[in-house]
Scaffold this motif. Sequence first.
Motif, PDB file in Angstrom:
ATOM      1  N   GLY A 147     -33.452   6.713  19.280  1.00 36.51           N
ATOM      2  CA  GLY A 147     -32.850   7.821  18.546  1.00 36.51           C
ATOM      3  C   GLY A 147     -31.974   7.370  17.395  1.00 36.51           C
ATOM      4  N   VAL A 148     -31.422   8.335  16.683  1.00 33.09           N
ATOM      5  CA  VAL A 148     -30.607   8.084  15.488  1.00 33.09           C
ATOM      6  C   VAL A 148     -29.358   7.278  15.844  1.00 33.09           C
ATOM      7  CG1 VAL A 148     -29.301   9.138  13.601  1.00 33.09           C
ATOM      8  CG2 VAL A 148     -31.399  10.229  14.424  1.00 33.09           C
ATOM      9  N   GLY A 149     -29.092   6.259  15.038  1.00 33.76           N
ATOM     10  CA  GLY A 149     -27.891   5.454  15.210  1.00 33.76           C
ATOM     11  C   GLY A 149     -28.018   4.326  16.202  1.00 33.76           C
ATOM     12  N   ASN A 209     -19.270   5.805   9.390  1.00 35.48           N
ATOM     13  CA  ASN A 209     -18.811   7.084   9.908  1.00 35.48           C
ATOM     14  C   ASN A 209     -18.087   6.915  11.239  1.00 35.48           C
ATOM     15  OD1 ASN A 209     -20.092   9.365   8.108  1.00 35.48           O
ATOM     16  ND2 ASN A 209     -21.639   7.773   8.300  1.00 35.48           N
ATOM     17  N   ASP A 210     -17.187   7.816  11.536  1.00 29.37           N
ATOM     18  CA  ASP A 210     -16.432   7.798  12.788  1.00 29.37           C
ATOM     19  C   ASP A 210     -17.377   8.110  13.946  1.00 29.37           C
ATOM     20  OD1 ASP A 210     -14.663   7.993  14.867  1.00 29.37           O
ATOM     21  OD2 ASP A 210     -13.621   9.769  14.102  1.00 29.37           O
ATOM     22  N   ALA A 211     -17.521   7.151  14.866  1.00 27.43           N
ATOM     23  CA  ALA A 211     -18.458   7.311  15.981  1.00 27.43           C
ATOM     24  C   ALA A 211     -17.839   8.011  17.178  1.00 27.43           C
ATOM     25  CB  ALA A 211     -18.988   5.942  16.405  1.00 27.43           C
ATOM     26  N   SER A 212     -16.550   8.293  17.148  1.00 22.16           N
ATOM     27  CA  SER A 212     -15.874   8.781  18.349  1.00 22.16           C
ATOM     28  C   SER A 212     -16.412  10.129  18.810  1.00 22.16           C
ATOM     29  CB  SER A 212     -14.363   8.862  18.117  1.00 22.16           C
ATOM     30  OG  SER A 212     -14.063   9.767  17.061  1.00 22.16           O
ATOM     31  N   GLU A 238     -22.778   0.900  28.668  1.00 22.34           N
ATOM     32  CA  GLU A 238     -23.685   1.680  27.822  1.00 22.34           C
ATOM     33  C   GLU A 238     -22.930   2.309  26.648  1.00 22.34           C
ATOM     34  OE1 GLU A 238     -25.394   0.729  31.505  1.00 22.34           O
ATOM     35  OE2 GLU A 238     -23.587   1.940  31.227  1.00 22.34           O
ATOM     36  N   ARG A 239     -21.771   2.859  26.938  1.00 24.53           N
ATOM     37  CA  ARG A 239     -20.958   3.432  25.862  1.00 24.53           C
ATOM     38  C   ARG A 239     -20.553   2.353  24.862  1.00 24.53           C
ATOM     39  NH1 ARG A 239     -17.025   8.010  26.140  1.00 24.53           N
ATOM     40  NH2 ARG A 239     -15.902   8.009  24.154  1.00 24.53           N
ATOM     41  N   ASP A 240     -20.139   1.192  25.363  1.00 21.50           N
ATOM     42  CA  ASP A 240     -19.719   0.104  24.480  1.00 21.50           C
ATOM     43  C   ASP A 240     -20.875  -0.356  23.594  1.00 21.50           C
ATOM     44  OD1 ASP A 240     -17.212   0.223  25.609  1.00 21.50           O
ATOM     45  OD2 ASP A 240     -17.517  -1.514  26.926  1.00 21.50           O
ATOM     46  N   ALA A 241     -22.079  -0.440  24.168  1.00 17.58           N
ATOM     47  CA  ALA A 241     -23.238  -0.856  23.391  1.00 17.58           C
ATOM     48  C   ALA A 241     -23.536   0.150  22.290  1.00 17.58           C
ATOM     49  CB  ALA A 241     -24.452  -1.034  24.300  1.00 17.58           C
ATOM     50  N   CYS A 242     -23.510   1.434  22.626  1.00 19.54           N
ATOM     51  CA  CYS A 242     -23.771   2.468  21.627  1.00 19.54           C
ATOM     52  C   CYS A 242     -22.712   2.469  20.533  1.00 19.54           C
ATOM     53  CB  CYS A 242     -23.854   3.841  22.298  1.00 19.54           C
ATOM     54  SG  CYS A 242     -25.351   4.088  23.281  1.00 19.54           S
ATOM     55  N   GLU A 279     -22.818  -0.640  13.429  1.00 17.79           N
ATOM     56  CA  GLU A 279     -23.646  -1.593  12.687  1.00 17.79           C
ATOM     57  C   GLU A 279     -24.716  -0.924  11.824  1.00 17.79           C
ATOM     58  OE1 GLU A 279     -23.405  -5.311  15.907  1.00 17.79           O
ATOM     59  OE2 GLU A 279     -25.176  -3.992  15.839  1.00 17.79           O
ATOM     60  N   VAL A 280     -25.087   0.307  12.136  1.00 19.66           N
ATOM     61  CA  VAL A 280     -26.190   0.946  11.422  1.00 19.66           C
ATOM     62  C   VAL A 280     -25.807   1.213   9.962  1.00 19.66           C
ATOM     63  CG1 VAL A 280     -25.530   3.311  12.042  1.00 19.66           C
ATOM     64  CG2 VAL A 280     -27.929   2.773  11.577  1.00 19.66           C
ATOM     65  N   ASP A 281     -26.764   1.056   9.075  1.00 17.80           N
ATOM     66  CA  ASP A 281     -26.569   1.345   7.655  1.00 17.80           C
ATOM     67  C   ASP A 281     -26.197   2.829   7.504  1.00 17.80           C
ATOM     68  OD1 ASP A 281     -27.000   2.021   4.924  1.00 17.80           O
ATOM     69  OD2 ASP A 281     -28.520   0.453   4.713  1.00 17.80           O
ATOM     70  N   PRO A 282     -25.045   3.150   6.906  1.00 14.35           N
ATOM     71  CA  PRO A 282     -24.651   4.560   6.770  1.00 14.35           C
ATOM     72  C   PRO A 282     -25.684   5.414   6.048  1.00 14.35           C
ATOM     73  CG  PRO A 282     -22.807   3.126   6.242  1.00 14.35           C
ATOM     74  CD  PRO A 282     -24.002   2.245   6.376  1.00 14.35           C
TER      75      PRO A 282
END
Length: 259
Positions: free
Chosen positions: A30-32, A142-145, A159-163, A169-172
Amino acid sequence: MTWTTRPRSKFGDLAAIDVGEGPLVVLLHGVGLRAEAWGGQIEPLVSAGYRVVCPDMLGHGESAFAAPSGLNSYAAPIAALLNEPAVLIGHSMGALIATHTAASGNRNVKGVAALNAIFKRSDAAQQSVLSRARALDAQRLNDASVTLHRWFAEDTSAERDACAQWLQEVDPRAYKAAYSVFAESDGPTEEQLAEITCSALFVTGADEPNSTPNMSRQMASLAPKGRAEIIPDAAHMMPMTHAAEVNAVLLPFVQECLT
């Protein structure tokens, strides 16, 4: 489970994890996220005798970014790697790509599994996801919170830490582009679902507020060979958080489609 980075192979413009030998199973994230999000499924599938290919979406993981022009920009590279019979398994945006590909009439798609897929969002849900897409910045992180809270609530886990790391790291540009395509889609149409002539499995979590159980059941009822499975106590990131339960549904389906 640890979510360590794995080596990649190249498939055209896409980088992908490519492991195992046997009939082909393609996993679409999925996205991100990135291909490692399928870490809970890769080894069980390989151990069951399958070759597993997990591409990084354009601009995610190790795949380079190229400005997309709609959903087909994401689906076309997947169709290009289907040079043998395969089962497509997609999660979230990956499910949208998988069902789109299956509905296209590609004869090498022998089965499709759509995990946490959306279908005919409510007006409120549609406006919410479009607002999130418009608010994204293509030029900076972007803010991932908020995303992490939507996926995991306040639970802490590997799992949360990995995401969290993958979202950082993903290109905005890639994140905004992919999320915008996802937000602007309402899932597969009734007509597309009717065109999926292979076996089709729709799986979501019982606690999933966005890709709801009712959506999966509706899609299953519209696909000629559709069925739905609901994973108890699971939500959006169930391939990671409920890997054993998800695998218990996926492995028999893959075997059925590729035997």
